[in-house]
Design an enzyme around this catalytic site. Structure first.
Site, mmCIF file in Angstrom:
data_model
loop_
_atom_site.group_PDB
_atom_site.id
_atom_site.type_symbol
_atom_site.label_atom_id
_atom_site.label_comp_id
_atom_site.label_asym_id
_atom_site.label_seq_id
_atom_site.Cartn_x
_atom_site.Cartn_y
_atom_site.Cartn_z
ATOM 1 N NE ARG A 46 -4.483 -1.972 1.029
ATOM 2 C CZ ARG A 46 -5.124 -1.480 1.619
ATOM 3 N NH1 ARG A 46 -5.731 -0.890 2.908
ATOM 4 N NH2 ARG A 46 -6.192 -2.556 1.721
ATOM 5 C CG ASP A 155 -14.242 7.359 5.027
ATOM 6 O OD1 ASP A 155 -14.936 6.765 5.543
ATOM 7 O OD2 ASP A 155 -13.133 7.449 5.391
HETATM 8 C C1 SAM Z 1 -14.511 -0.899 4.842
HETATM 9 S S1 SAM Z 1 -15.034 1.086 4.671
HETATM 10 C C2 SAM Z 1 -17.248 0.509 4.912
HETATM 11 C C3 SAM Z 1 -17.498 1.003 4.330
HETATM 12 C C4 SAM Z 1 -19.131 0.931 4.468
HETATM 13 N N1 SAM Z 1 -19.763 1.651 5.664
HETATM 14 C C5 SAM Z 1 -19.625 -0.538 3.803
HETATM 15 O O1 SAM Z 1 -19.976 -0.715 5.438
HETATM 16 O O2 SAM Z 1 -20.101 -1.043 2.569
HETATM 17 C C6 SAM Z 1 -14.486 1.185 6.266
HETATM 18 C C7 SAM Z 1 -14.542 2.963 5.975
HETATM 19 O O3 SAM Z 1 -14.015 3.210 6.829
HETATM 20 C C8 SAM Z 1 -13.331 3.978 7.255
HETATM 21 N N2 SAM Z 1 -12.175 4.582 8.663
HETATM 22 C C9 SAM Z 1 -11.619 3.146 8.848
HETATM 23 N N3 SAM Z 1 -11.014 4.005 10.127
HETATM 24 C C10 SAM Z 1 -11.813 5.082 10.245
HETATM 25 C C11 SAM Z 1 -11.828 6.198 11.531
HETATM 26 N N4 SAM Z 1 -10.444 6.140 12.519
HETATM 27 N N5 SAM Z 1 -12.562 7.579 11.368
HETATM 28 C C12 SAM Z 1 -13.574 7.362 10.275
HETATM 29 N N6 SAM Z 1 -13.495 6.056 9.259
HETATM 30 C C13 SAM Z 1 -12.593 5.552 9.382
HETATM 31 C C14 SAM Z 1 -12.450 3.731 6.039
HETATM 32 O O4 SAM Z 1 -11.324 4.899 5.718
HETATM 33 C C15 SAM Z 1 -12.825 3.451 4.847
HETATM 34 O O5 SAM Z 1 -13.659 4.107 3.884
#
Ligand code: SAM
Length: 289
Positions: A46, A155
């Protein structure tokens, strides 16, 4: 002294155990994301393009940059590169069926009486989740923009928020969108991509919010989607997030979580299950006379 050994399978840039530990520590501090020791190859793949772009020679140089006060911007890029952003329209379709049948009819009655409705997609990635909420609403209330309805989409990753705000998706990603909604609320395909209509975009506000940082919003939400994000956090962080989310849920609201997640810790007592990975607040207990 022996040179430090690399810990990854590929070798364009040397990454030592110390580099990996430093990067994992920063990711935990910045985003709450816990990286197990076997994720060195993932971190390498990454971040290698960041090193190439910055003209750096190895991961120790990269660590020095992101650990320095002038590296704050790159630290955000690092977090963005290490988060998993997988998402799709109508992911876990039973959530949208529940929303449509059990929650939205009452909310729609309310907004028609001049009251507000607030929905939150916490960890919205590139927008497919909040737009699936918006499309579900538009299927029942095509003129939803006329009412006081807002879907907050947050996000940690600014690149994902920009993609969400643009609302442009490869046509192949729209397969799960039910056909009448797809033809009504997306532009015609151009260069293999389609944009979601202004009326849907107007319902959704994209904002940066770190789930382990400050939450500036006030008031409660009628609907909260917090799906497929806490799985990346350690148990105590997960419990803290649920304990912060549940007071933000309106008394008749609904919380939707990811398929491999569960509400844990003290927050659990205040919720009841209303379907698979769907929670509603337990009715407040009446004071005994
Ligand atoms: C796997 S995606 C899930 C997206 C959507 N909720 C779904 O279920 O399809 C996880 C998301 O969490 C965000 N994320 C990770 N750590 C985070 C944090 N500390 N605060 C806010 N968002 C976060 C990532 O950037 C990513 O876009």
């Amino acid at each position: 002294m022996k040179p430090s050994a690399g810990i990854t399978e590929t070798g364009e840039f040397l990454m030592t155990q110390r580099d990996f530990t430093a990067i994992a520590g920063m990711l935990m501090a910045e985003a709450g994301i816990s990286l197990s020791g076997n994720k060195a190859n993932l971190v390498y793949s990454r971040l290698a393009k960041r090193l190439r772009l910055l003209g750096l020679g190895n991961f120790s140089e990269y660590c020095r940059l992101v650990e320095s006060p002038t590296g704050a911007g790159e630290r955000q890029n690092m977090v963005a590169a290490l988060t998993t952003n997988v998402t799709r329209f109508y992911r876990e379709p039973h959530h949208f069926e529940h929303l449509k049948t059990n929650i939205l009819p009452e909310l729609i009655n309310r907004v028609k009486q001049g009251r507000a409705a607030r929905l939150w997609s916490a960890a919205c990635s590139s927008g497919q989740e909040p737009y699936s909420i918006a499309l579900t609403l538009l299927s029942l209330l095509p003129d939803a923009v006329k009412y006081d309805i807002r879907i907050l989409a947050t996000d940690i990753d600014a690149n994902m928020l920009a993609a969400g705000a643009a609302g442009i998706y490869e046509t192949s990603l729209l397969d799960a969108v039910p056909n009448p909604l797809r033809s009504r609320w997306f532009s015609s395909p151009r260069d293999g991509r389609q944009q979601i209509a202004d009326e849907a975009r107007a319902l959704v506000k994209f904002r940066r919010l770190n789930l382990i940082g400050n939450w500036p919003m006030r008031g409660t939400f009628d609907v909260i989607f917090c799906r497929n994000v806490v799985i990346y956090f350690e148990n105590d962080t997960q419990e803290k997030i649920w304990s912060r989310i549940t007071p933000l849920l309106a008394p008749d609201g609904a919380l939707y979580i990811g398929h491999s997640e569960r509400v844990s810790g003290p927050a659990e007592a205040g919720l009841r299950s209303d379907g698979i990975t769907i929670y509603r607040p337990r009715a407040a207990r009446r004071e005994q006379p």
